[in-house]
Design a protein around this motif. Sequence first.
Motif, PDB file in Angstrom:
ATOM      1  N   ILE A  12       1.024  -1.570  -0.007  1.00  0.00           N
ATOM      2  CA  ILE A  12      -0.145   0.028  -0.247  1.00  0.00           C
ATOM      3  C   ILE A  12       1.061   0.874   0.380  1.00  0.00           C
ATOM      4  O   ILE A  12       0.728   1.989  -0.614  1.00  0.00           O
ATOM      5  CB  ILE A  12      -1.293   0.181   1.378  1.00  0.00           C
ATOM      6  CG1 ILE A  12      -1.974  -1.136   0.701  1.00  0.00           C
ATOM      7  CG2 ILE A  12      -1.824   1.473   1.324  1.00  0.00           C
ATOM      8  CD1 ILE A  12      -2.858  -1.047   2.120  1.00  0.00           C
ATOM      9  N   ARG A  13       1.986   1.023   0.431  1.00  0.00           N
ATOM     10  CA  ARG A  13       2.779   2.378   0.732  1.00  0.00           C
ATOM     11  C   ARG A  13       3.964   2.786  -0.596  1.00  0.00           C
ATOM     12  O   ARG A  13       3.394   4.158  -0.699  1.00  0.00           O
ATOM     13  CB  ARG A  13       4.102   2.278   2.218  1.00  0.00           C
ATOM     14  CG  ARG A  13       2.950   2.293   3.000  1.00  0.00           C
ATOM     15  CD  ARG A  13       4.941   2.083   4.082  1.00  0.00           C
ATOM     16  NE  ARG A  13       4.206   1.732   5.803  1.00  0.00           N
ATOM     17  CZ  ARG A  13       4.470   1.063   6.279  1.00  0.00           C
ATOM     18  NH1 ARG A  13       4.322   0.182   6.087  1.00  0.00           N
ATOM     19  NH2 ARG A  13       4.037   1.311   7.449  1.00  0.00           N
ATOM     20  N   GLU A  14       4.178   1.581  -1.413  1.00  0.00           N
ATOM     21  CA  GLU A  14       4.705   1.932  -2.227  1.00  0.00           C
ATOM     22  C   GLU A  14       3.535   2.124  -3.902  1.00  0.00           C
ATOM     23  O   GLU A  14       3.584   3.530  -4.447  1.00  0.00           O
ATOM     24  CB  GLU A  14       5.149   0.305  -2.985  1.00  0.00           C
ATOM     25  CG  GLU A  14       6.245  -0.189  -2.054  1.00  0.00           C
ATOM     26  CD  GLU A  14       6.762  -0.888  -2.203  1.00  0.00           C
ATOM     27  OE1 GLU A  14       6.578  -2.063  -2.963  1.00  0.00           O
ATOM     28  OE2 GLU A  14       8.119  -1.358  -1.894  1.00  0.00           O
ATOM     29  N   ALA A  15       2.150   1.779  -3.629  1.00  0.00           N
ATOM     30  CA  ALA A  15       1.345   2.272  -4.234  1.00  0.00           C
ATOM     31  C   ALA A  15       1.140   3.626  -4.004  1.00  0.00           C
ATOM     32  O   ALA A  15       0.527   4.614  -4.857  1.00  0.00           O
ATOM     33  CB  ALA A  15      -0.503   1.662  -4.168  1.00  0.00           C
ATOM     34  N   ALA A  38      -5.953   9.454  -1.893  1.00  0.00           N
ATOM     35  CA  ALA A  38      -6.087   8.476  -3.201  1.00  0.00           C
ATOM     36  C   ALA A  38      -7.241   6.773  -3.432  1.00  0.00           C
ATOM     37  O   ALA A  38      -7.940   6.426  -4.120  1.00  0.00           O
ATOM     38  CB  ALA A  38      -4.755   7.222  -1.962  1.00  0.00           C
ATOM     39  N   VAL A  39      -7.918   7.076  -1.936  1.00  0.00           N
ATOM     40  CA  VAL A  39      -9.139   6.323  -2.186  1.00  0.00           C
ATOM     41  C   VAL A  39     -10.525   7.425  -2.315  1.00  0.00           C
ATOM     42  O   VAL A  39     -11.629   6.707  -2.810  1.00  0.00           O
ATOM     43  CB  VAL A  39      -9.697   6.110  -1.315  1.00  0.00           C
ATOM     44  CG1 VAL A  39      -8.033   3.859  -1.029  1.00  0.00           C
ATOM     45  CG2 VAL A  39      -9.652   5.986   0.238  1.00  0.00           C
ATOM     46  N   THR A  61     -14.995   4.704   2.261  1.00  0.00           N
ATOM     47  CA  THR A  61     -14.894   4.306   1.040  1.00  0.00           C
ATOM     48  C   THR A  61     -14.555   3.234   0.199  1.00  0.00           C
ATOM     49  O   THR A  61     -14.960   3.355  -0.804  1.00  0.00           O
ATOM     50  CB  THR A  61     -13.778   5.685   0.858  1.00  0.00           C
ATOM     51  OG1 THR A  61     -13.917   6.628   1.877  1.00  0.00           O
ATOM     52  CG2 THR A  61     -13.580   5.921  -0.700  1.00  0.00           C
ATOM     53  N   ILE A  62     -14.026   2.502   0.702  1.00  0.00           N
ATOM     54  CA  ILE A  62     -14.012   0.811   0.453  1.00  0.00           C
ATOM     55  C   ILE A  62     -14.934  -0.200  -0.109  1.00  0.00           C
ATOM     56  O   ILE A  62     -14.995  -1.142  -0.212  1.00  0.00           O
ATOM     57  CB  ILE A  62     -12.392   0.710   0.254  1.00  0.00           C
ATOM     58  CG1 ILE A  62     -12.705   0.157   1.074  1.00  0.00           C
ATOM     59  CG2 ILE A  62     -11.125   1.313  -0.396  1.00  0.00           C
ATOM     60  CD1 ILE A  62     -10.702  -0.776   2.086  1.00  0.00           C
ATOM     61  N   GLY A  63     -16.467   0.390   1.291  1.00  0.00           N
ATOM     62  CA  GLY A  63     -16.940  -0.345   1.386  1.00  0.00           C
ATOM     63  C   GLY A  63     -17.279  -1.548   2.461  1.00  0.00           C
ATOM     64  O   GLY A  63     -18.003  -2.373   2.330  1.00  0.00           O
ATOM     65  N   ALA A  88      -8.585  -2.250  -3.746  1.00  0.00           N
ATOM     66  CA  ALA A  88      -9.024  -1.591  -4.170  1.00  0.00           C
ATOM     67  C   ALA A  88      -7.919  -0.145  -4.511  1.00  0.00           C
ATOM     68  O   ALA A  88      -7.918   0.631  -5.820  1.00  0.00           O
ATOM     69  CB  ALA A  88     -10.159   0.093  -3.066  1.00  0.00           C
ATOM     70  N   LEU A  89      -6.753   0.092  -4.234  1.00  0.00           N
ATOM     71  CA  LEU A  89      -5.655   1.060  -4.908  1.00  0.00           C
ATOM     72  C   LEU A  89      -5.051   0.496  -6.366  1.00  0.00           C
ATOM     73  O   LEU A  89      -4.598   0.768  -6.929  1.00  0.00           O
ATOM     74  CB  LEU A  89      -4.549   0.660  -4.137  1.00  0.00           C
ATOM     75  CG  LEU A  89      -4.920   1.713  -2.900  1.00  0.00           C
ATOM     76  CD1 LEU A  89      -3.743   1.322  -2.117  1.00  0.00           C
ATOM     77  CD2 LEU A  89      -5.076   3.013  -3.211  1.00  0.00           C
ATOM     78  N   GLU A  90      -5.140  -1.195  -5.970  1.00  0.00           N
ATOM     79  CA  GLU A  90      -5.181  -1.840  -7.948  1.00  0.00           C
ATOM     80  C   GLU A  90      -6.137  -1.390  -8.287  1.00  0.00           C
ATOM     81  O   GLU A  90      -5.276  -1.846 -10.316  1.00  0.00           O
ATOM     82  CB  GLU A  90      -4.956  -3.425  -7.418  1.00  0.00           C
ATOM     83  CG  GLU A  90      -3.762  -3.566  -6.946  1.00  0.00           C
ATOM     84  CD  GLU A  90      -3.215  -5.844  -6.574  1.00  0.00           C
ATOM     85  OE1 GLU A  90      -4.167  -5.890  -6.828  1.00  0.00           O
ATOM     86  OE2 GLU A  90      -2.508  -5.952  -6.375  1.00  0.00           O
ATOM     87  N   GLU A  91      -7.149  -1.548  -8.333  1.00  0.00           N
ATOM     88  CA  GLU A  91      -8.270  -0.944  -9.504  1.00  0.00           C
ATOM     89  C   GLU A  91      -8.199   0.435  -9.885  1.00  0.00           C
ATOM     90  O   GLU A  91      -8.688   0.450 -11.450  1.00  0.00           O
ATOM     91  CB  GLU A  91     -10.158  -0.962  -8.923  1.00  0.00           C
ATOM     92  CG  GLU A  91     -10.267  -2.756  -8.035  1.00  0.00           C
ATOM     93  CD  GLU A  91     -11.145  -3.045  -7.393  1.00  0.00           C
ATOM     94  OE1 GLU A  91     -12.532  -2.106  -7.274  1.00  0.00           O
ATOM     95  OE2 GLU A  91     -11.871  -3.918  -7.523  1.00  0.00           O
ATOM     96  N   GLN A  92      -7.690   0.926  -9.583  1.00  0.00           N
ATOM     97  CA  GLN A  92      -7.625   2.565  -9.703  1.00  0.00           C
ATOM     98  C   GLN A  92      -6.294   3.082 -10.743  1.00  0.00           C
ATOM     99  O   GLN A  92      -5.252   1.861 -10.864  1.00  0.00           O
ATOM    100  CB  GLN A  92      -7.426   3.890  -8.623  1.00  0.00           C
ATOM    101  CG  GLN A  92      -8.600   3.695  -7.510  1.00  0.00           C
ATOM    102  CD  GLN A  92      -8.129   4.632  -6.011  1.00  0.00           C
ATOM    103  OE1 GLN A  92      -7.275   4.815  -5.871  1.00  0.00           O
ATOM    104  NE2 GLN A  92      -9.060   4.559  -5.933  1.00  0.00           N
TER     105      GLN A  92
END
Length: 92
Positions: A12-15, A38-39, A61-63, A88-92
């Motif tokens: 997550i940090r790297e994303a 980010a979200v 936010t991510i449900g 969720a971050l991968e989907e963005q």
Amino acid sequence: MSPTVDDLRNEIREALGRYERIESTAFTKEALGALCDAVGYDIETNPFPPKSEMRAGVLRTIGALEDVDPTQADRPFRKAELEAIAAALEEQ
């Protein structure tokens, strides 16, 4: 082998464009602020709101939560929550 909590936090940090941490630590307020951004969860950044409020906002936010309720996020993210955030971050 599934990723550890530390692996998920670092993913997550790297994303978010932040650096990987060698030691096991929860997110700082600044990292949580970047995660909120980010979200798509709007926060005031000067000063940052409490960590529990930012965690609850991210989860809402991510449900993963129905409401932004800081009392439901008054501890570091659990593994399942980190997995949902990473997805969720991968989907963005």
